[in-house]
Design an enzyme around this catalytic site. Structure first.
Site, short mmCIF file in Angstrom:
data_model
loop_
_atom_site.label_atom_id
_atom_site.label_comp_id
_atom_site.label_asym_id
_atom_site.label_seq_id
_atom_site.Cartn_x
_atom_site.Cartn_y
_atom_site.Cartn_z
N ASP A 209 -2.32 -18.36 2.84
CA ASP A 209 -3.49 -19.09 2.31
C ASP A 209 -4.00 -20.09 3.35
O ASP A 209 -5.20 -20.22 3.57
CB ASP A 209 -3.19 -19.76 0.96
N ASP B 242 -4.85 -6.84 6.29
CA ASP B 242 -6.09 -6.18 5.87
C ASP B 242 -7.15 -7.24 5.58
O ASP B 242 -8.28 -7.19 6.08
CB ASP B 242 -5.78 -5.36 4.60
N ASP C 174 -10.50 -8.82 8.19
CA ASP C 174 -11.92 -8.81 7.80
C ASP C 174 -12.51 -10.20 7.94
O ASP C 174 -13.66 -10.35 8.37
CB ASP C 174 -12.08 -8.32 6.35
N TYR D 273 0.82 -1.22 0.00
CA TYR D 273 0.00 0.00 0.00
C TYR D 273 0.86 1.27 0.00
O TYR D 273 0.36 2.35 -0.29
CB TYR D 273 -0.95 0.03 1.22
N LYS E 140 4.05 -15.35 3.12
CA LYS E 140 3.95 -16.14 1.88
C LYS E 140 5.39 -16.42 1.45
O LYS E 140 5.82 -16.06 0.33
CB LYS E 140 3.15 -15.34 0.84
#
Ligand code: NAD
Length: 336
Positions: free
Chosen positions: A199, A223, A227, A121, A167
């Site tokens: 994942d 992020d 959620d 970001y 990852k």
């Protein structure tokens, strides 16, 4: 000593509706605190053309803590100047690199610690001559160290288990992340730690969330995972967050966005904003007793009063009033 000062940023969509309930609670619980309202996001673009006006940055930097509603408005989706730029700019200006997102429901009690001012970001982005569009993910070891250290320290104060999410089978930044975690771990021998690929973490969060205590991860993974954690612990309307720096003012805000689909209807759930206010009382103003009183009042109010996202029919202000009615009369703090 000067009075504690909270900069209040209602922002966009359902922001002003849920922020109003937070303001009323704060006035009741901490009447000594000065509340100063400023503009951010779409509201700021409309008033000044800038999603992050300099006066807002200055006020936030000089504040004890910042309480913020969600930014975002479909009106600006196709524009170059967008509300979300104001939020990213504010996080950068305050250097609130540690985003704490608790997710609690029944047996599930986890804390996601998300790196907030680095990674994809904040990396270089643009369009090449051939039309290729790119975003880059970069991390300096120091950026990783400070957030991982926070993760270990927070785990130490809880159930002493840390899951670092990356990852590393694909990304260089993740390999750096994993190395830093392994290097820091010996300083926290009392904390059990593990690495988990993002994942797999998503699947585990859905199928077996009880296993987690503290999760620490980079910006974009955090992020998305937070959620998901919110979804398995009651929904977006319930999930608060605290974003902390080293010594500067913290930024407290709900995880959810501006919910343009329900803005203005009175259906917004104010709990995420009120729980963010509890985090502000505890971490931003150093008032743990008032924070606990607010948390208990929210739980008590939810026994009888629910907004539509929770299966009820109460409005935002009805749930806010039910929470205030549950606050003990002598809970108000004397903050100077
Ligand atoms: P959203 O969180 O606004 O909404 C997703 C869904 O959850 C919608 O159906 C919405 O009605 C519901 N919802 C969210 N909060 C709720 C609440 N308090 N009570 C009841 N229902 C609630 O996500 P989105 O639709 O993807 O994004 C809308 C805008 O918000 C976008 O502009 C986005 O950039 C912005 N956004 C801002 C933040 C932030 O300020 N930190 C975070 C996420 C999204």
């Amino acid at each position: 000593m000067s009075r504690a000062r909270v900069v209040f940023l209602p922002c966009d969509g359902i922001g002003p509706e849920v922020a109003r309930e937070a303001q009323l609670v704060l006035e009741q619980l901490a009447p000594g605190v000065e509340i100063e309202e400023h503009l951010l996001g779409g509201a700021a673009i409309r008033a000044t053309g800038n999603p992050l006006p300099p006066e807002t940055v200055d006020a936030c930097l000089a504040a004890t803590a910042v309480l913020k509603g969600p930014v975002g408005d479909p009106e600006f989706d196709a524009k170059d100047v967008r509300p979300e730029q104001g939020l990213l700019g504010l996080r950068g200006a305050l250097d609130t690199y540690a985003n704490l997102r608790p997710a609690v429901l029944g047996e599930v009690d986890m804390l996601i610690v998300r790196e907030l001012v680095g990674g994809l970001y904040f990396g270089a982005k643009g369009t090449r001559e051939d039309g290729t569009v790119f975003d880059t993910c970069e991390y300096h070891p120091r950026q990783v160290e400070r957030i991982v250290r926070r993760g270990f320290e927070l785990a130490r104060a809880r159930r002493k288990k840390l899951t670092s999410v990356d990852k590393a089978n694909v990304l260089e930044t993740s390999r750096l992340w994993r190395r830093v975690v392994d290097e820091l771990a010996p300083r926290y021998p009392d904390v059990e730690y593990e690495h988990m690929l993002v994942d797999n973490a998503a699947m585990q969060l859905h199928s077996n969330p009880e296993q987690f205590d503290v999760l620490v991860t980079e910006n974009m993974f955090g992020d998305i995972l937070s959620d998901l954690a919110a979804a398995v612990t009651g929904g977006l309307g319930m999930a608060p967050s605290a974003s902390l720096s080293d010594g500067g003012p913290g930024l407290f805000e709900p995880v959810h966005g501006s919910a343009p689909d329900i803005a203005g209807s009175g259906a917004a759930n104010p709990v995420a904003m009120l729980r963010s206010t509890a985090l502000l009382l505890e971490h931003g103003l150093g008032l743990p007793d008032e924070a606990a009183a607010l948390t208990a009042a929210i739980e008590a109010a939810l026994q009888t009063t629910k907004t539509p996202d929770l299966g009820g029919s109460a409005t935002t202000s009805e749930l806010g009033a039910a929470v205030r009615a549950q606050l003990p009369v002598d809970a108000a703090a004397t903050v100077s």
